[in-house]
Design a protein around this motif. Structure first.
Motif, mmCIF file in Angstrom:
data_model
loop_
_atom_site.group_PDB
_atom_site.id
_atom_site.type_symbol
_atom_site.label_atom_id
_atom_site.label_comp_id
_atom_site.label_asym_id
_atom_site.label_seq_id
_atom_site.Cartn_x
_atom_site.Cartn_y
_atom_site.Cartn_z
ATOM 1 N N ILE A 132 -18.832 -26.932 -11.551
ATOM 2 C CA ILE A 132 -17.710 -27.792 -11.157
ATOM 3 C C ILE A 132 -16.383 -27.175 -11.600
ATOM 4 O O ILE A 132 -15.403 -27.152 -10.841
ATOM 5 N N ARG A 133 -16.355 -26.666 -12.826
ATOM 6 C CA ARG A 133 -15.121 -26.087 -13.351
ATOM 7 C C ARG A 133 -14.684 -24.867 -12.545
ATOM 8 O O ARG A 133 -13.483 -24.655 -12.328
ATOM 9 N N ARG A 134 -15.644 -24.096 -12.078
ATOM 10 C CA ARG A 134 -15.324 -22.912 -11.292
ATOM 11 C C ARG A 134 -15.080 -23.239 -9.818
ATOM 12 O O ARG A 134 -14.786 -22.345 -9.030
ATOM 13 N N PHE A 147 -32.627 -17.710 -17.764
ATOM 14 C CA PHE A 147 -31.900 -17.921 -16.516
ATOM 15 C C PHE A 147 -30.554 -18.610 -16.747
ATOM 16 O O PHE A 147 -29.867 -18.949 -15.782
ATOM 17 N N LEU A 148 -30.201 -18.797 -18.000
ATOM 18 C CA LEU A 148 -28.958 -19.478 -18.343
ATOM 19 C C LEU A 148 -28.002 -18.503 -19.023
ATOM 20 O O LEU A 148 -28.409 -17.748 -19.913
ATOM 21 N N VAL A 149 -26.743 -18.513 -18.611
ATOM 22 C CA VAL A 149 -25.749 -17.698 -19.310
ATOM 23 C C VAL A 149 -25.597 -18.220 -20.732
ATOM 24 O O VAL A 149 -25.969 -19.358 -21.036
ATOM 25 N N ALA A 158 -21.705 -18.089 -7.814
ATOM 26 C CA ALA A 158 -21.046 -18.662 -8.989
ATOM 27 C C ALA A 158 -20.928 -17.666 -10.135
ATOM 28 O O ALA A 158 -20.249 -17.945 -11.132
ATOM 29 N N ARG A 159 -21.588 -16.519 -10.014
ATOM 30 C CA ARG A 159 -21.617 -15.512 -11.073
ATOM 31 C C ARG A 159 -22.147 -16.084 -12.382
ATOM 32 O O ARG A 159 -21.606 -15.861 -13.457
#
Length: 292
Positions: free
Chosen positions: A177-179, A132-134, A202-203
Motif C-alpha cells: 500500500i505504501r509503495r 519469501f519475505l524481505v 513491487a520489488r
C-alpha cells in the motif's frame, strides 16, 4: 379423513428425515470423520447438489482443513479454527491440495502453459515462508509449500503456493500500500479469485526466496492476493551434490537461525498429515476439484 391425515404425516416424516439425514451437518461431520476426512469423497459430495455444496462451504471444508493441518490452521486463525479465514475455507482447502499451474506473465515467460492439478502430498513450512519475505517484513507469518516440479525438457518448472496469517494487518500488505503498487490487470488468485499484486513489480522478492527454491534470482515470480494467498513459479536449477551440502549465503536477506526445538523429532498422526516442528505435510488422494 383419518387416512389422508396419516398419509400427510408420513410425507412430512419422510421430508424431515431427509433433511435431518444427508443434509444434517452433525451427521455429515460424523460420516466424514469415520472416513478420516477423505478429500475425494468430500469433493464428490459437494458436487451432488446446491444444498450439499452449501453445507460443504459452511462447515465441511473448514473441518477438513482443521483435521488435515491442525497446527497450521490454529496458527492462521489465532487459535480459533471455528471462525473465518481469509478467502474462505473452500479456498484454503484448494490451496492445501491443488497445484495451480502456470501461464506466462509479463515478468515470467514459459514456452507452454502448465495445467493445474491435485497433489497427493504437500509440505508447508513457515521457515520456508520467511525466505519469501524481505527483511523488514520478516515478522509476518507466512506458510509456503515446497515447489511442485514440472519437467519442461530443459530446466524444470517449480510451482509453489502459500498463505499469510493476518494479511490485512501484515507488514507485507502495508509495504504494498505504501509503495502504491497497482493490482495486476486481468490476474486473479487461483484459489479465491481475488485481485493480486505482483511481488516482482513491487520489488519485494528477497534473494533468499531464490535460494530456498533452488532457482536463479531472475527466474522467479510470485503473486499475493488481497486475501493473503500466495502463488508463484520459478525455474529450478539442478544442484550438484557439493552445492546441495552448502548452506545458504550470509547476506542481509538470509534467514536467521531457527530454534532447534522447532526441528523436533518427527511424528505422525491420524488423518493423513505429518508435521515436524513448524512443517506441515498433507496427504490426500485426489481427482475431483474444489472449484464449485
Amino acid at each position: 379423513m383419518s387416512d389422508n391425515r396419516s398419509q400427510r404425516r408420513r410425507v412430512n416424516l419422510v421430508g424431515e428425515s431427509s433433511e435431518s439425514g444427508i443434509y444434517n451437518e452433525r451427521i455429515l461431520i460424523l460420516v466424514f470423520a469415520s472416513m478420516n476426512w477423505d478429500i475425494r469423497t468430500l469433493c464428490q459430495t459437494a458436487s451432488v447438489n446446491r444444498k450439499l455444496r452449501a453445507v460443504a462451504r459452511r462447515i465441511l471444508w473448514r473441518e477438513l482443513c482443521v483435521y488435515r493441518a491442525p497446527q497450521m490452521i490454529t496458527a492462521l486463525t489465532d487459535g480459533s479454527p471455528s471462525g473465518r479465514i481469509g478467502g474462505g475455507w473452500q479456498a484454503m482447502a484448494k490451496l492445501m491440495f491443488f497445484c495451480n499451474g502456470c501461464q506466462s506473465t509479463r515478468h515470467f515467460q514459459v514456452r507452454e502453459s502448465a495445467s493445474g492439478h491435485f497433489v497427493k502430498t504437500s509440505r508447508f513450512s513457515k521457515t520456508s515462508g520467511r525466505s519469501f519475505l524481505v527483511k523488514k517484513c520478516r515478522s509476518d507469518l507466512l506458510y509456503v509449500s515446497d515447489p511442485c516440479e514440472h519437467p519442461t525438457g530443459s530446466d524444470d518448472l517449480g510451482l509453489f503456493r502459500g498463505v499469510f496469517w493476518g494479511f490485512m494487518k501484515s507488514r507485507t500488505r502495508a509495504s504494498l500500500i505504501r509503495r502504491r503498487v497497482e493490482l495486476e490487470e486481468g490476474a486473479k488468485c487461483p484459489f479465491c479469485r481475488a485481485r493480486v499484486w505482483s511481488m516482482t513489480a513491487a520489488r519485494l522478492i528477497p534473494k533468499s526466496a531464490a535460494r530456498r527454491l533452488g532457482s536463479m534470482e531472475t527466474g522467479l515470480e510470485y503473486f499475493v492476493c488481497v486475501n493473503g494467498h500466495l502463488y508463484g513459479a520459478c525455474w529450478l536449477v539442478p544442484l550438484s551434490s557439493d552445492e546441495g551440502e552448502e548452506k545458504d549465503g550470509d547476506d542481509e536477506d538470509e534467514d536467521e537461525a531457527e530454534d532447534s526445538s522447532e526441528e523436533a523429532d518427527q511424528r505422525f498422526d491420524g488423518g493423513g498429515y505429518f508435521h515436524r516442528g513448524n512443517q506441515i505435510v498433507i496427504n490426500g488422494c485426489l481427482n475431483y476439484g474444489l472449484t464449485s
